[in-house]
Design a protein around this motif. Sequence first.
Motif, short mmCIF file in Angstrom:
data_model
loop_
_atom_site.label_atom_id
_atom_site.label_comp_id
_atom_site.label_asym_id
_atom_site.label_seq_id
_atom_site.Cartn_x
_atom_site.Cartn_y
_atom_site.Cartn_z
N ALA A 8 -20.20 20.29 -9.45
CA ALA A 8 -19.49 19.42 -10.39
C ALA A 8 -20.51 18.78 -11.34
O ALA A 8 -21.57 18.31 -10.91
CB ALA A 8 -18.72 18.34 -9.65
N VAL A 9 -20.19 18.77 -12.64
CA VAL A 9 -21.06 18.16 -13.65
C VAL A 9 -20.22 17.29 -14.58
O VAL A 9 -19.00 17.46 -14.69
CB VAL A 9 -21.80 19.24 -14.49
N ASP A 10 -20.88 16.39 -15.25
CA ASP A 10 -20.25 15.57 -16.28
C ASP A 10 -20.41 16.32 -17.61
O ASP A 10 -21.52 16.57 -18.06
CB ASP A 10 -20.94 14.20 -16.35
N ASN B 109 -8.99 15.80 -13.24
CA ASN B 109 -9.29 15.32 -11.90
C ASN B 109 -8.06 15.29 -11.00
O ASN B 109 -8.13 15.59 -9.80
CB ASN B 109 -9.93 13.92 -11.96
N THR B 110 -6.92 14.93 -11.58
CA THR B 110 -5.70 14.82 -10.76
C THR B 110 -5.32 16.20 -10.20
O THR B 110 -4.91 16.32 -9.03
CB THR B 110 -4.55 14.24 -11.58
N LEU B 111 -5.44 17.23 -11.02
CA LEU B 111 -5.10 18.57 -10.55
C LEU B 111 -6.13 19.07 -9.53
O LEU B 111 -5.78 19.73 -8.55
CB LEU B 111 -5.04 19.53 -11.74
N THR B 112 -7.41 18.74 -9.77
CA THR B 112 -8.45 19.17 -8.84
C THR B 112 -8.29 18.48 -7.49
O THR B 112 -8.56 19.08 -6.44
CB THR B 112 -9.84 18.88 -9.42
N GLU B 113 -7.89 17.24 -7.48
CA GLU B 113 -7.67 16.53 -6.21
C GLU B 113 -6.58 17.22 -5.40
O GLU B 113 -6.72 17.42 -4.19
CB GLU B 113 -7.28 15.08 -6.49
N ARG B 114 -5.51 17.60 -6.06
CA ARG B 114 -4.43 18.31 -5.35
C ARG B 114 -4.91 19.68 -4.88
O ARG B 114 -4.57 20.12 -3.78
CB ARG B 114 -3.22 18.45 -6.27
N GLU C 265 -14.79 11.73 -10.52
CA GLU C 265 -14.70 10.47 -11.26
C GLU C 265 -15.28 10.68 -12.65
O GLU C 265 -16.40 11.18 -12.79
CB GLU C 265 -15.47 9.36 -10.54
N GLY C 266 -14.52 10.33 -13.65
CA GLY C 266 -14.96 10.55 -15.02
C GLY C 266 -14.77 12.01 -15.41
O GLY C 266 -14.30 12.84 -14.62
N PRO C 267 -15.12 12.38 -16.64
CA PRO C 267 -14.96 13.76 -17.11
C PRO C 267 -15.74 14.72 -16.21
O PRO C 267 -16.95 14.56 -16.01
CB PRO C 267 -15.53 13.73 -18.53
N THR C 268 -15.06 15.70 -15.65
CA THR C 268 -15.68 16.59 -14.67
C THR C 268 -15.38 18.04 -15.00
O THR C 268 -14.23 18.41 -15.27
CB THR C 268 -15.16 16.29 -13.25
N ALA C 269 -16.43 18.83 -14.98
CA ALA C 269 -16.29 20.29 -15.07
C ALA C 269 -16.85 20.89 -13.79
O ALA C 269 -17.82 20.38 -13.22
CB ALA C 269 -17.06 20.82 -16.28
N LEU C 270 -16.23 21.96 -13.36
CA LEU C 270 -16.63 22.60 -12.11
C LEU C 270 -17.20 23.99 -12.38
O LEU C 270 -16.68 24.73 -13.23
CB LEU C 270 -15.45 22.71 -11.15
N GLY D 96 -32.67 18.28 -23.39
CA GLY D 96 -33.34 17.01 -23.16
C GLY D 96 -32.83 16.26 -21.95
O GLY D 96 -33.09 15.06 -21.81
N GLY D 97 -32.09 16.93 -21.07
CA GLY D 97 -31.59 16.29 -19.86
C GLY D 97 -30.41 15.37 -20.07
O GLY D 97 -30.05 14.59 -19.19
N GLU D 98 -29.80 15.45 -21.25
CA GLU D 98 -28.69 14.55 -21.56
C GLU D 98 -27.33 15.16 -21.26
O GLU D 98 -26.35 14.41 -21.09
CB GLU D 98 -28.75 14.15 -23.04
N LEU D 99 -27.26 16.49 -21.22
CA LEU D 99 -25.96 17.14 -21.02
C LEU D 99 -25.86 17.75 -19.62
O LEU D 99 -26.85 18.16 -19.02
CB LEU D 99 -25.75 18.24 -22.06
N LEU D 100 -24.64 17.78 -19.13
CA LEU D 100 -24.28 18.40 -17.85
C LEU D 100 -25.09 17.91 -16.65
O LEU D 100 -25.62 18.70 -15.87
CB LEU D 100 -24.41 19.93 -17.95
N PRO D 101 -25.19 16.58 -16.46
CA PRO D 101 -25.86 16.10 -15.24
C PRO D 101 -25.02 16.45 -14.00
O PRO D 101 -23.80 16.40 -14.02
CB PRO D 101 -25.92 14.58 -15.45
N PHE D 102 -25.71 16.83 -12.94
CA PHE D 102 -25.01 17.16 -11.70
C PHE D 102 -24.38 15.90 -11.10
O PHE D 102 -24.98 14.82 -11.12
CB PHE D 102 -25.98 17.77 -10.68
N LYS D 103 -23.20 16.07 -10.53
CA LYS D 103 -22.51 14.97 -9.85
C LYS D 103 -22.43 15.20 -8.35
O LYS D 103 -22.31 14.24 -7.57
CB LYS D 103 -21.09 14.82 -10.42
N GLY D 104 -22.49 16.45 -7.93
CA GLY D 104 -22.35 16.79 -6.51
C GLY D 104 -21.49 18.04 -6.39
O GLY D 104 -21.21 18.72 -7.39
N GLY D 105 -21.06 18.34 -5.19
CA GLY D 105 -20.20 19.50 -5.01
C GLY D 105 -20.17 19.99 -3.58
O GLY D 105 -20.36 19.20 -2.64
N LEU D 106 -19.98 21.30 -3.44
CA LEU D 106 -19.87 21.92 -2.11
C LEU D 106 -20.81 23.12 -2.04
O LEU D 106 -21.04 23.81 -3.03
CB LEU D 106 -18.45 22.40 -1.85
N MET D 107 -21.33 23.36 -0.84
CA MET D 107 -22.16 24.54 -0.58
C MET D 107 -21.77 25.05 0.80
O MET D 107 -22.00 24.38 1.80
CB MET D 107 -23.64 24.17 -0.63
#
Length: 230
Positions: A25-27, A55-60, A75-80, A102-113
Motif C-alpha cells: 500500500a502506498v500514498d 478505502n471503503t471498498l478495500t475494507e470490505r 487511511e488517506g489516499p491509498t493505492a495498492l 526525490g522521495g516525495e511520491l508513493l511513500p510506502f504505508k505497509g501491506g501484506l507479505m
Amino acid sequence: MNRDQKAAAVAEIADQIKESQAVFAVDYRGITVAQVAELRGKLRDSDATFRVVKNTLTERAADAADAEALKSVLEGPTALTFVRGDAAAAAKAIADFQKATGGELLPFKGGLMEGEAVDAAQITAISKLPSRQVLYGQLVGLVASPITGLARTLNQLVGGLAVALGGVLEKKESGEIPSGEAPAPAAAPAAEAEAPSEEPAAEAEAPADDTNNSEDPAEGPDNTEETQEG
C-alpha cells in the motif's frame, strides 16, 4: 457506482488479494496519470498490478479475503500494488520511482507479505533484496561450479588412461611386449623349488598294513580357491 458495481469491485479486489504473494500500500497523492502509466509498465515485469481503490471498498474486500491486517493501512489516499510474481522486484520498482521523484511520491504505508502484515520499513528492506532472477543466477553459479570441476577431473582421468593405453600399444608394436603372450611366471623361491630327497624316517618305517592310521588322499584339504569380489 451503484450497489451491483460496488459488489463486483469488492469481489474483484478480494480475488486480487487472495491471488497475490504480496500487497503493498502506498500514498498516491501528487502522482500524475502519465507517471502511473510509467510505473505500471515497470511493475508488469514482476507480474504486479498497480491500482487506486477506495478505502471503503478495500475494507470490505479485506474482510472477504480474510486479510484483516490490510485494513490498518487504509487511511488517506491509498493505492495498492498486487504482486503475483517477484515481490522484491516489485518493491524495488516502487522504491526506484520514489528516488527518481526525490522521495516525495508513493511513500510506502505497509501491506501484506505471504499473508503476514509488513510495515513501510520492511517493504523498503524487501526492495533492497536481489531479484528472483539474480538469485537464480547465483544459485546456478553455485551448482555449476562443482559440476565443472568434476567434468574437468573426469576429462583428465580419461586423457591419462588414453595415454597409458597408447604407450602399451606402442610397446607391443615395437616388440617390447610380446603380442598375445602371457607374461612368464616368476621363479619360485629356492627353498620351495628343492623338494626333499628322502621321506622322513618315521614315515618310511611305518607298518604297511596299518590302515587305521593311513590318510586317504581323496579326503585331504579342500584346495578350492575363494574369489573375493572387489
